[in-house]
Write a protein that holds these residues in place. Structure first.
Motif, PDB file in Angstrom:
ATOM      1  N   GLY A 181     -76.454  14.774  -0.322  1.00 25.35           N
ATOM      2  CA  GLY A 181     -76.263  15.519  -1.562  1.00 25.35           C
ATOM      3  C   GLY A 181     -76.247  14.656  -2.801  1.00 25.35           C
ATOM      4  N   GLN A 182     -76.545  13.349  -2.661  1.00 27.05           N
ATOM      5  CA  GLN A 182     -76.480  12.431  -3.798  1.00 27.05           C
ATOM      6  C   GLN A 182     -77.855  11.856  -4.122  1.00 27.05           C
ATOM      7  N   LEU A 183     -78.079  11.589  -5.391  1.00 29.80           N
ATOM      8  CA  LEU A 183     -79.280  10.896  -5.870  1.00 29.80           C
ATOM      9  C   LEU A 183     -78.853   9.678  -6.673  1.00 29.80           C
ATOM     10  N   ASP A 184     -79.730   8.694  -6.723  1.00 30.78           N
ATOM     11  CA  ASP A 184     -79.483   7.532  -7.577  1.00 30.78           C
ATOM     12  C   ASP A 184     -80.248   7.622  -8.885  1.00 30.78           C
ATOM     13  N   ARG A 185     -81.353   8.355  -8.857  1.00 31.53           N
ATOM     14  CA  ARG A 185     -82.187   8.391 -10.056  1.00 31.53           C
ATOM     15  C   ARG A 185     -83.108   9.592 -10.001  1.00 31.53           C
ATOM     16  N   ARG A 240     -92.587  15.030 -27.472  1.00 38.36           N
ATOM     17  CA  ARG A 240     -91.338  15.796 -27.348  1.00 38.36           C
ATOM     18  C   ARG A 240     -90.225  14.973 -26.698  1.00 38.36           C
ATOM     19  N   ARG A 241     -90.408  13.667 -26.672  1.00 36.96           N
ATOM     20  CA  ARG A 241     -89.475  12.816 -25.934  1.00 36.96           C
ATOM     21  C   ARG A 241     -88.046  12.940 -26.466  1.00 36.96           C
ATOM     22  N   GLU A 242     -87.856  12.825 -27.769  1.00 37.91           N
ATOM     23  CA  GLU A 242     -86.513  12.918 -28.337  1.00 37.91           C
ATOM     24  C   GLU A 242     -85.903  14.289 -28.077  1.00 37.91           C
ATOM     25  N   GLU A 243     -86.733  15.298 -28.139  1.00 37.22           N
ATOM     26  CA  GLU A 243     -86.261  16.666 -27.886  1.00 37.22           C
ATOM     27  C   GLU A 243     -85.785  16.800 -26.433  1.00 37.22           C
ATOM     28  N   VAL A 244     -86.536  16.224 -25.506  1.00 38.04           N
ATOM     29  CA  VAL A 244     -86.170  16.296 -24.091  1.00 38.04           C
ATOM     30  C   VAL A 244     -84.867  15.529 -23.839  1.00 38.04           C
ATOM     31  N   VAL A 245     -84.749  14.336 -24.435  1.00 36.26           N
ATOM     32  CA  VAL A 245     -83.532  13.539 -24.256  1.00 36.26           C
ATOM     33  C   VAL A 245     -82.321  14.317 -24.764  1.00 36.26           C
ATOM     34  N   ALA A 246     -82.456  14.948 -25.928  1.00 34.60           N
ATOM     35  CA  ALA A 246     -81.332  15.720 -26.484  1.00 34.60           C
ATOM     36  C   ALA A 246     -80.986  16.904 -25.583  1.00 34.60           C
ATOM     37  N   ALA A 247     -82.013  17.592 -25.069  1.00 34.08           N
ATOM     38  CA  ALA A 247     -81.760  18.748 -24.208  1.00 34.08           C
ATOM     39  C   ALA A 247     -81.085  18.335 -22.903  1.00 34.08           C
ATOM     40  N   LEU A 248     -81.553  17.231 -22.308  1.00 34.60           N
ATOM     41  CA  LEU A 248     -80.954  16.767 -21.054  1.00 34.60           C
ATOM     42  C   LEU A 248     -79.513  16.291 -21.265  1.00 34.60           C
ATOM     43  N   THR A 249     -79.276  15.663 -22.390  1.00 37.64           N
ATOM     44  CA  THR A 249     -77.916  15.200 -22.689  1.00 37.64           C
ATOM     45  C   THR A 249     -76.953  16.375 -22.774  1.00 37.64           C
ATOM     46  N   ARG A 250     -77.433  17.492 -23.331  1.00 43.43           N
ATOM     47  CA  ARG A 250     -76.581  18.683 -23.422  1.00 43.43           C
ATOM     48  C   ARG A 250     -76.373  19.327 -22.052  1.00 43.43           C
ATOM     49  N   ARG A 251     -77.417  19.330 -21.221  1.00 47.81           N
ATOM     50  CA  ARG A 251     -77.355  20.058 -19.954  1.00 47.81           C
ATOM     51  C   ARG A 251     -76.671  19.273 -18.838  1.00 47.81           C
ATOM     52  N   LEU A 252     -76.725  17.946 -18.906  1.00 48.55           N
ATOM     53  CA  LEU A 252     -76.192  17.134 -17.812  1.00 48.55           C
ATOM     54  C   LEU A 252     -74.735  16.767 -18.078  1.00 48.55           C
ATOM     55  N   ALA A 266     -73.451   3.392  -9.833  1.00 48.07           N
ATOM     56  CA  ALA A 266     -73.946   3.011  -8.513  1.00 48.07           C
ATOM     57  C   ALA A 266     -73.559   3.998  -7.429  1.00 48.07           C
ATOM     58  N   ALA A 267     -72.593   4.869  -7.697  1.00 53.05           N
ATOM     59  CA  ALA A 267     -72.169   5.846  -6.689  1.00 53.05           C
ATOM     60  C   ALA A 267     -73.110   7.038  -6.600  1.00 53.05           C
ATOM     61  N   GLY A 268     -74.036   7.196  -7.548  1.00 58.32           N
ATOM     62  CA  GLY A 268     -74.981   8.307  -7.523  1.00 58.32           C
ATOM     63  C   GLY A 268     -74.445   9.561  -8.184  1.00 58.32           C
ATOM     64  N   PHE A 269     -75.229  10.641  -8.118  1.00 62.29           N
ATOM     65  CA  PHE A 269     -74.828  11.910  -8.730  1.00 62.29           C
ATOM     66  C   PHE A 269     -75.383  13.069  -7.918  1.00 62.29           C
ATOM     67  N   ASP A 270     -74.926  14.264  -8.234  1.00 64.18           N
ATOM     68  CA  ASP A 270     -75.246  15.474  -7.476  1.00 64.18           C
ATOM     69  C   ASP A 270     -76.747  15.759  -7.531  1.00 64.18           C
ATOM     70  N   GLU A 271     -77.345  15.984  -6.338  1.00 60.74           N
ATOM     71  CA  GLU A 271     -78.787  16.219  -6.277  1.00 60.74           C
ATOM     72  C   GLU A 271     -79.208  17.528  -6.932  1.00 60.74           C
ATOM     73  N   ARG A 272     -78.273  18.463  -7.122  1.00 63.75           N
ATOM     74  CA  ARG A 272     -78.622  19.734  -7.753  1.00 63.75           C
ATOM     75  C   ARG A 272     -79.005  19.561  -9.217  1.00 63.75           C
ATOM     76  N   LEU A 273     -78.618  18.434  -9.797  1.00 67.22           N
ATOM     77  CA  LEU A 273     -78.993  18.176 -11.192  1.00 67.22           C
ATOM     78  C   LEU A 273     -80.489  17.920 -11.334  1.00 67.22           C
ATOM     79  N   PHE A 274     -81.144  17.599 -10.213  1.00 65.77           N
ATOM     80  CA  PHE A 274     -82.599  17.452 -10.253  1.00 65.77           C
ATOM     81  C   PHE A 274     -83.271  18.740 -10.702  1.00 65.77           C
ATOM     82  N   LEU A 275     -82.770  19.867 -10.220  1.00 64.70           N
ATOM     83  CA  LEU A 275     -83.347  21.153 -10.609  1.00 64.70           C
ATOM     84  C   LEU A 275     -83.163  21.416 -12.095  1.00 64.70           C
TER      85      LEU A 275
END
Length: 888
Positions: A238-242, A251-263, A67-76
Motif C-alpha cells: 500500500g506504499q509508494l516512494d515516488r 501548465r507546470r506551475e498550475e499543476v504544482v499548485a493543484a497537487l499541493t492543494r490536493r495532496l 523515506a518511509a513512503g506514502f499511500d498508494e491511493r494518492l497516485f489516483l
C-alpha cells in the motif's frame, strides 16, 4: 617574442631536461591532486544524479515523500489532476544481492552475526514499476531489448513489450540490465537473490534490458520488478516512494499548485532534479573540505616553479645580459622568463589532468564510501567527465606558474646588461627585506584571527578557509627571517661538531635567504598541514572514541544484513522482535526505526535530515546519550512525557535552534509542531538528526516497524550465549548481524578511519612535492655558488667536505621548515577544530595535542630533506674546479 621563446627558452629546457622534468613533475602532482579530488566528488554526485535521471525517464515532475513512503491511493489523485498527461507509480529500494538461489540454512548460520556480508556483496537498485503506466516515460527501451545469454536480440517494440509483460507472467519475475547479466553470468530463468529486511528472496530473471540510460544508472546495477512484487518483497504494501509525472510545460506551475492543494502535508511536488540538489546541499561541506585540502599540493608546487625560473635567471644571467646588450627590451627579457614559467605550468597542468584521472579512480572509492557511511547516499564507482574541473586545473596551473615566475622575471628585467655580463656578479646575493616581510606576516596573522572571529560570529563557514590561507601566508612571509635566525644560531654548534664545511653550509643558508626562504615556506606548508591534520584527526578520533564508549551502552546490537542499504524499507518480523524480548538474560530491548525527511532552512534550500524513533524509557534507564547541558536521564524522561524531541548538535547548529524552541515537521499525520527538549552530541552524520520516542514516531508516521535492536542484558548474563539464542530465534530465515558492543565500537572507529584515508593521501603528496622543491632549491643554490665551490676545491677542499656542506644546508632547510611548520600547524589545527569543522559540520571536537606529532613531523622532514639532498650534494662534489673558475 615567440622567436626568443623558441630559440632561447625551449633550447635550454631541452638541454636541462632533468631539472625541467623535476619542476613539471611537481606541478603535475599539484594539479593531479586538485583534479582527482574534484573529479571524484563530481563523479560520485554525477552517479547519483545520473541514476535519478535514468530512473525517471521522461518525467518532468515528481511527487515524493520521506523515506518511509506514502499511500498508494494518492497516485489516483495525481493522475486525475488537470494538466497531468501521464503518471507512473514507483517503489525504489536499495538492497544487497547475489546471483543464484538463496543459500541453505547452514550457510546462514555460519554467516550470521559476522561483519562481512558473505555472498551478498553487490548493491542493487530495485525499482518496482507498473508496466502499464511506464510506457510514456521510456524507462526501458521501446526497442533493442535482448534476452540474457544466448538467443540474440529483437530490434522492435513488440519484444520490449513482451519483456515487460514477462514480469507479470509468474510471481517474483525480474528484469536486469544487460551489463549486470553479463557480469554475473545470468541467463533467462536464473535466480537473483536479494536481501529484504535480512530475508533472502529469490527473483527469477525474465528479461535483460539493453538500455544505455539504465546501464549508466548506478553502474548498471538496476533490477526492475512489478510494483506489487516490490511491495510484497520489501514490506511496503500500500506504499509508494515516488510518482513520476509528465505535465504540459505551459501548465507546470498550475499543476504544482493543484497537487499541493490536493495532496497531504509531507509530500513534495517538484522537478526530478530536486533530489540531486538536496544531496548536493547535504554533502557540500564534505566536498568543499576535500577541495580546499587539494589546493595545498598546488600551493607547494608554486615554490617549485619559483625556484626553477630563479635557477634559469642564475644560469643564464650572462646570456640575458648579452640579449639586453643586443637590443632586447626589459619587457621582452621579463616576458621570456615569464613564458618559461608558463611552459612549466602548461606542461604540468596537461600532465596533471592525466595523472588526476588515474588518482581519481583511487579517490572515488574513498569518496563514495564516505558518502554512503555518513550521508546514506548510494553513489556508484564510475568516473564521469568533468570538463569544468579539467579547465580549472590547467587554469590554476597557469595562474600559479605566472605568479611564481613573476618575481624572478622582474629581477631579470631590472638587472642592467653591464652587470650581468660580469661573471663575478654571479656571486651576488639577494637580501630580502626580512623586517618588512616579518611585519607583513604579523599583519596577515592579525587578519587571520579577525577572519576566524568573524566566521564564528557571522556563521559564514567560508571565512574559516580565508583564515587558514592567511595563516599560511603569515608564516610564509616569516620564512626568510627564520632562515637567518636558525643559520646564525646553528653556526657555532656546527663549527664545533662538523668543522669549517658545516659552518659554510650554515653561512650559505643565510646568504641565500631569498631563495631558501621560498623552499622553507614550501616545507612549512607541508609540515603545517601534516601537523594540523594530525591534531585535528587525532582530536576528532578521541572525541568519537569517548562518545562511542559513553553512548553505545547496549550489550548486543541486532540488525538485518543490508540494513544501511535499504534504510526505511527495513522491518524485522514482529514475531522475531517478541521472541528476542522474551529470551533468558535479556533485561531490556530498545528498537530503532527511522526515515529521512526534507526540512526547509531559513534563507537556504531545503535540506535532508534524519528522524528516528527509539524507546526513550529504555534509553533513560540503560543508555547514556551525552547532552550539551543537563542530566541525560531527566531530559529523556521529560521528552517522553511531554512528546518533545531531541536533536543532534549538528542539527541545532545548522538550523540555529536550541532547547525550548519549536520545529515543524511534515509527517503522514499532518504537520507536527514539536518542542526541543535537549541537544545531544552525535558524530554519525553532519546532516542533522531528530530523535523521538517510538510512540510519538508511530503516531506521526503511522507505523510500528522495527529496523534494528539494542539489547541490554541482565547482570551476569553471558553475551555469547544470548547471541546464540538470538540466532536461533531467527530460525535460519534471516541473515542478521548480531554484534557485541565491543565489535560495534570497533566498526564505528573503522568507518571513521576510512573516512580520513583520502586526507592522508593528499598530505603525503604535498610532502612529496615539497621534497622535490628541496632538490630543485639545492641544485639552484649549487649553480649560484659554482665559483665558490670551485675556489674551495682549488684550495684543497675534499669532496666529502663539499657533500657535508650541502647536506648540512639541506638539514637546516628541513629544520627551519619543520620548526616553522609545527607552529603553523598548531595554529591551523585551532582553526580546523574550532572554526572550520564547527561551522561546516556543527560538531564539537575536544582538542588533544600529542607531542609525538611534532617529533614525527621533524624526523620525517629532516629525513626527506637529507635524502633529497643526496643528488645535489654529489653534483656539487663532482664539479671540476677549473671548469667552475675558468671565467675568472
Amino acid at each position: 617574442m615567440s622567436f626568443l621563446l623558441r630559440w632561447v627558452s625551449l633550447r635550454h629546457l631541452l638541454r636541462e631536461w632533468p631539472r625541467a622534468l623535476l619542476t613539471i613533475g611537481g606541478v603535475t602532482l599539484g594539479v593531479a591532486v586538485f583534479v582527482s579530488v574534484r573529479l571524484a566528488n563530481h563523479s560520485a554526485l554525477a552517479s547519483f544524479s545520473q541514476t535519478v535521471d535514468a530512473v525517471t525517464g521522461k518525467a518532468n515532475l515528481e511527487i515524493s515523500g520521506d523515506a518511509a513512503g506514502f499511500d498508494e491511493r494518492l497516485f489516483l489523485v495525481a493522475r486525475a489532476t488537470p494538466g497531468v498527461r501521464a503518471a507512473a507509480p514507483l517503489v525504489e529500494v536499495y538492497a544487497l544481492a547475489k546471483a543464484g538461489p538463496p543459500a541453505d540454512r547452514a550457510v546462514f548460520a555460519g554467516a550470521l552475526g559476522t561483519r562481512a556480508r558473505g555472498p551478498y556483496r553487490e548493491t542493487v537498485l530495485v525499482l518496482g514499476i507498473d508496466v502499464f503506466s511506464e510506457g510514456p516515460f521510456a524507462l526501458y527501451p521501446a526497442e533493442g531489448a535482448s534476452a540474457a545469454g544466448p538467443g540474440g536480440s529483437a530490434g522492435h517494440a513488440a519484444r520490449a513489450r513482451e519483456g515487460a509483460l514477462a514480469l507479470l507472467e509468474r510471481p517474483f519475475g525480474a528484469a536486469v540490465t544487460a551489463s549486470f547479466a553479463r557480469g554475473h553470468g545470468l541467463r533467462l530463468g536464473d535466480s537473483l537473490t536479494v536481501l529484504a529486511s535480512g530475508r533472502p528472496v529469490s527473483l527469477t530473471v525474465r528479461w535483460s534490458i539493453a538500455s544505455p540510460e539504465l546501464e549508466q544508472a548506478f553502474a548498471g546495477n538496476v533490477v526492475l520488478v512489478d510494483i506489487a512484487t516490490a511491495q510484497d518483497v520489501f514490506g511496503r504494501e500500500g506504499q509508494l516512494d515516488r510518482v513520476d509525472l509528465i505535465v504540459d510545460p505551459a501548465r507546470r506551475e498550475e499543476v504544482v499548485a493543484a497537487l499541493t492543494r490536493r495532496l497531504p502535508p509531507g509530500l513534495e511536488v517538484g522537478p526530478t532534479a530536486t533530489r540531486t540538489a538536496q544531496v548536493e546541499s547535504m554533502v557540500r561541506a564534505f566536498a568543499l573540505n576535500l577541495t580546499a585540502l587539494s589546493f595545498i599540493a598546488l600551493f607547494v608546487a608554486s615554490f617549485l616553479i619559483f625556484n626553477a625560473v630563479s635557477m634559469a635567471v642564475l644560469r643564464r644571467r650572462g646570456e640575458i645580459g648579452l640579449l639586453r646588450a643586443l637590443g632586447v627590451t626589459r619587457a621582452q627579457a621579463g616576458g621570456l622568463l615569464l613564458g618559461e614559467g608558463l611552459i612549466y605550468g602548461l606542461a604540468g597542468g596537461l600532465l596533471g589532468l592525466a595523472a588526476g584521472a588515474a588518482l581519481a579512480r583511487l579517490a572515488l572509492g574513498a569518496v563514495a564510501r564516505t558518502l554512503t557511511d555518513l550521508y546514506l547516499v548510494h553513489a556508484a564507482t564510475r568516473l564521469h567527465p568533468d570538463p569544468t574541473g579539467a579547465l580549472a586545473g590547467v587554469g590554476l596551473a597557469l595562474v600559479t606558474a605566472a605568479l611564481s615566475a613573476l618575481a624572478p622575471a622582474l629581477e631579470a628585467a631590472r638587472t642592467p646588461p653591464a652587470l650581468t655580463l660580469r661573471q663575478g656578479s654571479l656571486v651576488e646575493a639577494q637580501h630580502p627585506p626580512r623586517a618588512g616581510l616579518a611585519l607583513g606576516g604579523l599583519g596577515a596573522l592579525v587578519l587571520a584571527a579577525v577572519a576566524a572571529l568573524w566566521t564564528v560570529r557571522a556563521r559564514h563557514p567560508e571565512g574559516g578557509f580565508a583564515s587558514a590561507a592567511l595563516l599560511l601566508l603569515a608564516f610564509s612571509l616569516a620564512a626568510p627571517a627564520v632562515v637567518v635566525a636558525v643559520g646564525r644560531s646553528a653556526d657555532p654548534l656546527l663549527r664545533r661538531l662538523g668543522g669549517v664545511a658545516a659552518s659554510l653550509g650554515a653561512r650559505d643558508l643565510r646568504e641565500a635567504a631569498a631563495r631558501t626562504g621560498a623552499i622553507v615556506s614550501a616545507l612549512m606548508v607541508a609540515v603545517g598541514m601534516m601537523v594540523a591534520l594530525s591534531i585535528m584527526v587525532g582530536s576528532f578520533r578521541r572525541t568519537v572514541e569517548v562518545w562511542v564508549r559513553q553512548t553505545l551502552r547496549g550489550d548486543l546490537y541486532v540488525d538485518p544484513v543490508g540494513h544501511r542499504m535499504a534504510a526505511a524499507a527495513t522491518a524485522l518480523p514482529a514475531s522475531f522482535v517478541a521472541a528476542v524480548r522474551a529470551l533468558p538474560g535479556v533485561e531490556a530491548v530498545d528498537g530503532f526505526r527511522g526515515t529521512r525527511v526534507t526540512l526547509a532552512r531559513p534563507g537556504a534550500p531545503a535540506g535532508v535530515v534524519f528522524v528516528g524513533g527509539v524507546d526513550l524509557g529504555v534509553e533513560a534507564r540503560y543508555g547514556h546519550l551525552q547532552f550539551l547541558r543537563g542530566s541525560s536521564a531527566r531530559i529523556l524522561e521529560r521528552a517522553r512525557a511531554a512528546g518533545a524531541v531531541l536533536v543532534t548538535e549538528s542539527f541545532a547548529h545548522h538550523q540555529r535552534v536550541s532547547v525550548g524552541d519549536t520545529i515543524r515537521l511534515a509527517t503522514p499525520a499532518g504537520e507536527a509542531r514539536l518542542a526541543i527538549a535537549g541537544v545531544f552530541y552525535d558524530y554519525t552524520t553532519d546532516a542533522g538528526a531528530i530523535l523521538m520516542d517510538e510512540s510519538l514516531y508511530a503516531r506521526l508516521w503511522r507505523e510500528r516497524r522495527t529496523e534494528s535492536l539494542a539489547l541490554y542484558l541482565r547482570p551476569g548474563a553471558n553475551v555469547d550465549s544470548v547471541r546464540a539464542r538470538v540466532l536461533e530465534a531467527a530460525g535460519g530465515h534471516l541473515v542478521l548481524s548480531v554484534m557485541p558492543n565491543r565489535l560495534l565500537r570497533q566498526r564505528v572507529l573503522t568507518v571513521f578511519d576510512q573516512t580520513f584515508q583520502i586526507t592522508w593521501a593528499l598530505q603525503a603528496i604535498a610532502v612529496l612535492v615539497a621534497v622535490l622543491g628541496v632538490v630543485g632549491a639545492l641544485t639552484a643554490l649549487i649553480v649560484q655558488r659554482g665559483r665558490d665551490i670551485g675556489i674551495l676545491r682549488a684550495a684543497g677542499a675534499l669532496r666529502s667536505q663539499v657533500r657535508s656542506m650541502v647536506l648540512v644546508e639541506s638539514g637546516l632547510l628541513g629544520l627551519c621548515g619543520a620548526l616553522l611548520g609545527s607552529v603553523a600547524g598548531l595554529a591551523l589545527a585551532l582553526v580546523l577544530v574550532f572554526v572550520i569543522n564547527k561551522e561546516f559540520f556543527g560538531w564539537t571536537i575536544r582538542l588533544a595535542v600529542d607531542p609525538w606529532i611534532f617529533a614525527r613531523a621533524l624526523a620525517l622532514i629532516l629525513a626527506a630533506s637529507l635524502l633529497g639532498a643526496l643528488g645535489p650534494a654529489q653534483f656539487a662534489a663532482t664539479r671540476v674546479a677549473s671548469e667552475a673558475m675558468r671565467t675568472e
